[in-house]
Scaffold this motif. Sequence first.
Motif, short mmCIF file in Angstrom:
data_model
loop_
_atom_site.label_atom_id
_atom_site.label_comp_id
_atom_site.label_asym_id
_atom_site.label_seq_id
_atom_site.Cartn_x
_atom_site.Cartn_y
_atom_site.Cartn_z
N LEU A 37 0.84 -1.19 0.00
CA LEU A 37 0.00 0.00 0.00
C LEU A 37 0.88 1.24 0.00
N GLU A 38 2.09 1.10 0.58
CA GLU A 38 3.09 2.16 0.54
C GLU A 38 4.32 1.61 -0.18
N PHE A 39 4.91 2.41 -1.04
CA PHE A 39 6.07 1.92 -1.81
C PHE A 39 6.87 3.12 -2.30
N THR A 40 8.04 2.85 -2.83
CA THR A 40 8.76 3.91 -3.54
C THR A 40 8.99 3.47 -4.96
N ALA A 41 8.98 4.45 -5.87
CA ALA A 41 9.24 4.18 -7.28
C ALA A 41 10.42 5.04 -7.70
N THR A 42 11.41 4.44 -8.32
CA THR A 42 12.57 5.18 -8.80
C THR A 42 12.61 5.08 -10.31
N THR A 43 12.61 6.22 -10.95
CA THR A 43 12.55 6.20 -12.42
C THR A 43 13.94 6.06 -13.02
N ALA A 44 13.95 5.63 -14.30
CA ALA A 44 15.22 5.42 -15.00
C ALA A 44 15.88 6.74 -15.33
N ALA A 45 17.14 6.68 -15.76
CA ALA A 45 17.92 7.90 -16.00
C ALA A 45 17.60 8.50 -17.36
N THR A 46 17.06 7.70 -18.27
CA THR A 46 16.81 8.22 -19.61
C THR A 46 15.32 8.32 -19.89
N ALA A 47 14.96 9.30 -20.71
CA ALA A 47 13.54 9.48 -21.04
C ALA A 47 13.04 8.33 -21.88
N GLY A 48 11.73 8.12 -21.83
CA GLY A 48 11.12 7.03 -22.61
C GLY A 48 9.69 6.84 -22.20
N SER A 49 9.13 5.73 -22.60
CA SER A 49 7.76 5.44 -22.17
C SER A 49 7.58 3.94 -21.97
N ASN B 150 6.09 -16.43 -8.96
CA ASN B 150 5.72 -17.58 -8.14
C ASN B 150 4.65 -17.26 -7.09
N ALA B 151 3.99 -16.12 -7.27
CA ALA B 151 3.11 -15.66 -6.19
C ALA B 151 1.84 -16.48 -6.03
N GLY B 152 1.29 -16.95 -7.12
CA GLY B 152 0.02 -17.68 -7.02
C GLY B 152 -1.07 -16.78 -6.49
N GLY B 153 -2.07 -17.39 -5.80
CA GLY B 153 -3.18 -16.62 -5.26
C GLY B 153 -4.14 -16.18 -6.35
N GLU B 154 -5.09 -15.33 -5.96
CA GLU B 154 -6.08 -14.87 -6.93
C GLU B 154 -5.93 -13.38 -7.14
N THR B 155 -6.13 -12.98 -8.38
CA THR B 155 -6.02 -11.57 -8.71
C THR B 155 -7.29 -10.85 -8.28
N ASP B 156 -7.13 -9.86 -7.38
CA ASP B 156 -8.28 -9.05 -6.97
C ASP B 156 -8.33 -7.73 -7.73
N PHE B 157 -7.18 -7.31 -8.22
CA PHE B 157 -7.13 -6.06 -8.97
C PHE B 157 -5.95 -6.12 -9.93
N GLN B 158 -6.16 -5.54 -11.09
CA GLN B 158 -5.05 -5.44 -12.03
C GLN B 158 -5.33 -4.30 -13.02
N ALA B 159 -4.34 -3.40 -13.17
CA ALA B 159 -4.51 -2.31 -14.13
C ALA B 159 -3.16 -1.97 -14.75
N ILE B 160 -3.22 -1.51 -15.97
CA ILE B 160 -2.01 -1.13 -16.69
C ILE B 160 -2.07 0.37 -16.96
N PHE B 161 -1.00 1.08 -16.53
CA PHE B 161 -0.96 2.53 -16.73
C PHE B 161 0.15 2.88 -17.71
N PRO B 162 -0.19 3.44 -18.88
CA PRO B 162 0.86 3.87 -19.82
C PRO B 162 1.47 5.19 -19.33
N VAL B 163 2.76 5.20 -19.12
CA VAL B 163 3.40 6.43 -18.61
C VAL B 163 4.56 6.87 -19.50
N THR B 164 4.83 8.13 -19.41
CA THR B 164 5.95 8.70 -20.16
C THR B 164 6.95 9.23 -19.14
N LEU B 165 8.20 9.11 -19.51
CA LEU B 165 9.28 9.55 -18.64
C LEU B 165 9.99 10.69 -19.36
N GLN B 166 10.09 11.84 -18.73
CA GLN B 166 10.79 12.91 -19.45
C GLN B 166 11.62 13.77 -18.51
#
Lengths: 799, 189
Positions: B136-148, B173-189
Amino acid sequence: MKYYIMILCCCVFSWSHSQNCNSNFSGEVHDFHDGTPISNAVIYIENINKYTTTDVDGKFSVESLCNTVITIEVSHLACETKRLEVKIEGDTYLEINLEHHIEELSEVKVNAVSSTKITKTSQETILKSETIDRFSSLNLGDALKQVSGVSSINTGSTIVKPVINGLHSSRIIVMTNGVRLQDQEWGIEHAPNIDLNTAGSINVIKGANALAYGGDAIGGVIVLKPSKISLKDSLYGKTILSGHTNGRGFNLNTSLTKTYKKGWYVGAQASMKRFGDYEAPDYNLTNTGLNSKGFSINGGFKTFEKGFNVYYSYLDNEIAILRASHIGNIEDLVNAINSPEPLVINDFSYDIDAPKQDVTHHVFKTEFYKRFKKFGRLDVQYDYQNNHRYEYDVRVGDDKDKPAIDLTLKTHTLKTSVKLDAKSNFTFRFGVNAGYQNNFANPDTGVRRLIPDYDKYDFGAFVISDLRINNNINIDFGLRYDYNQIDAKKFYLTSRWEERGYDVDFSDIVIEDLDTQLLTNPKFEYHNISASTGVSFKINDKNSILLNYGLSNRAPNPSELFSDGLHHSAARIELGDLRMKKETSNRVSATYSYQNTRLSLSAEAFYNHINDYIFIEPTGTEQTNRGAFPVWSYNQTNAALYGLDLTANYTINTHWFFKNKSSYIKGNDLSQNEDLIDIPSMKTVNILGYSNKKWLHFNTELQSELVFHQNDYPNNNFEVYIPTTEETVEVDISTTPPTYHLLHLQSDITLNLSEKTDLNIGLNITNIFNTNYRENLNRLRYFADDLGRNFMLQLKLNY
Amino acid sequence: MKTLKNTLFLVLATVVFSACSSDDDNPLPVNEEEVITTLTATLTPVGGGASITLQSLDLDGDGPNVPVITVSSPLAVNTTYNGSLELLNETESPAESINEEIEEEDDEHQFFFQASNAIATFTYVDYDENGNPVGLEFTATTAATAGSGNITITLRHEPSKDATGVSDGDITNAGGETDFQAIFPVTLQ
């Protein structure tokens, strides 16, 4: 007519009160049905050990009797023997009615095991009590597979639905003690709520030819009858106890019946069954246990002329469903299919956790019949059924112990029929029935209703007749009309309502707009005509044939009309259609039978053409916040099913015998020119048996069960993008499992403990070689192998 | 006579039973209790700056409408974001927070974060009582070069948190059942 029930009132004239032994006793013996005199009937006066017989006019007379009460016994070949007490007071006259229909006779015979067929010209098979007892710890669907052409569609090994010639669920009528079972039978994972142990015999009728039960049994009718009641003073019972290694389970069934010569009887039966997790050959099938409890009571009065019956049965089945079969979205399904083993395997346990079902079923029935002389029999029956179904999904938080489905189905049925059998070569029966059904879907589940609240009204009327041309030819005809009305209150998501195009076609049925949901009031009426005709022809002592035609119509069931939502065990969205029409079946069948002293053979062929056959097929995928799901929609097409069922028994010598049961069936979707889904594979069962009465009635059978790969199936595979692997994959839900062969052994001995008590000890081994296999018609085949080896020890005590 | 009486009784019984069980009240609507209509991931740059939100909104639950995916703005290269998730059931009024349920049963839930084209890496911040990640809490570190590329967020119920790689965020290897799944297209600049 005025002599009717003269037994009690024959003392009209009394000339003298003193002991007088000059009285004449005379009378006539008539056939109950048509009133014709019966000649050569024997009148035996027990008190004075004196015999006389009736003359050609059915008359008799005995002279020089004392004025006292005498007991006479009246008997005639093929008639039911009658015992009467007669008060002799001067010259006494008595009219006696005997019953000579052999068919009815078996019902009053002591220890009658000879069950009777319900139809004369249909493809009908009877399972007797010995067979039923062997399956005491299993399901109705398992026992019925003993009939060639009957298979089952399973959800695991404890939810077993019978399939007759490729058809199941709403296309089959199940009758239990005269009551048509109403237990949400439309659902593929809704097994019949019947305790097999309540049945004394089971008739399986292929096709819709038993019109007295209903006109919509396109697949067939299964009739469970209670054990016959004998008219004598007796107390008898049966107890069956069995233990199983696979599932570490046991089953206990016991029954006790008290009968009186006068016709009164009362009986009770109770059973319980408890199993833990079953095992496949290589792993534990986690969460597949079972806890079943049931009892029934049966009482009444029964004579040839009249009787009544009151019956109540209760059954509670708590059934665990394989944990690994509960999946979240299409990605989970892909993972499950690709994994050689189930994704959840825990240690053995008796626990029954979600996903599971808990279904209770009550049947109350009361029935009355009376025979009228020279006319026939009138039956009146009322029954009430209450079916309560809970289904539990794997849920989170506060909802963890809340059922996802909570349905209560109540059904009242009133029916009456008249059977005219005054003429011995012609019977005619007609009847009407009316029913009311109410379904209530409890909103407290917090899950949108899969099946809506509804009221359903049914009315039916039928005539059937049976004509015996001569000893070798029987012809029968039947005609039935059914009216069904369903009045539902159903919520639709506004988005679904529009996506289905209902806003155009059904805008007038919206009764409340709740912004995101609409409350609608669909009302549908169906008028159905069914007909049946057949002929049986005995060519000679060895050869006979049956030919049969049946027309039947079936109104769509609630799930075909109203389904709308996500089905977790299948990871698919299932959609019904309000536009669904009834389906119409035309079925022709032919049976050839051969019988000599050693060999009996029966070949049953059928062709069933179904217009507007309702089936479910994939129609795309939908994206939700859970991920992607395939959408399966109910559709209609024209279909043909045809096949051949073989049964052969060969007696090698006094000890050895051989049996074969084979069936082949094919199903075509004629409109789309492809195969139908869920058609049973070709199957052949060969049995080599040995029995020897001298060795404690020893019987043993080695069974080979060979089930072929189903080559004919529609390709319902689809492609889907899997986000976690960033790949588009084909989901193979169509490919059927390979051919498998299983060996089973069953054997038993019987010990006579006393004159009236015997103990039967049976040892059965199923899947002797612990073979890994998956069955095409098991809906859990994507997730796990079928059952491994099982040893069963069964003790059966008859007393 | 008895026949007649019996028949009459049965007919009466039916009428009475039928009359009792039919009523004209309309059934109550059911609002799906467990449906996750809304997931909002809020990414706040560690050094300060405007937050970025990724949202998947599907108000008709299992209905035919597809989820609406929105990404508020492009992500910056070479940046670490503090991330938090908010899950709602907006079919109920007021909207119900699904976060609480997940927190109460955090040992049975885990989020997985994946990024295509190696545009970002993720680390867990919150852990359950067994010391396994929740997400529920996490950190995201983006790459050094722009892209998408795509950021995929998946919630699994009853995963095998002890299986290889799962506590590092590998879903294989997680198994279990998927309760939520979404794909977000993002751009890095």
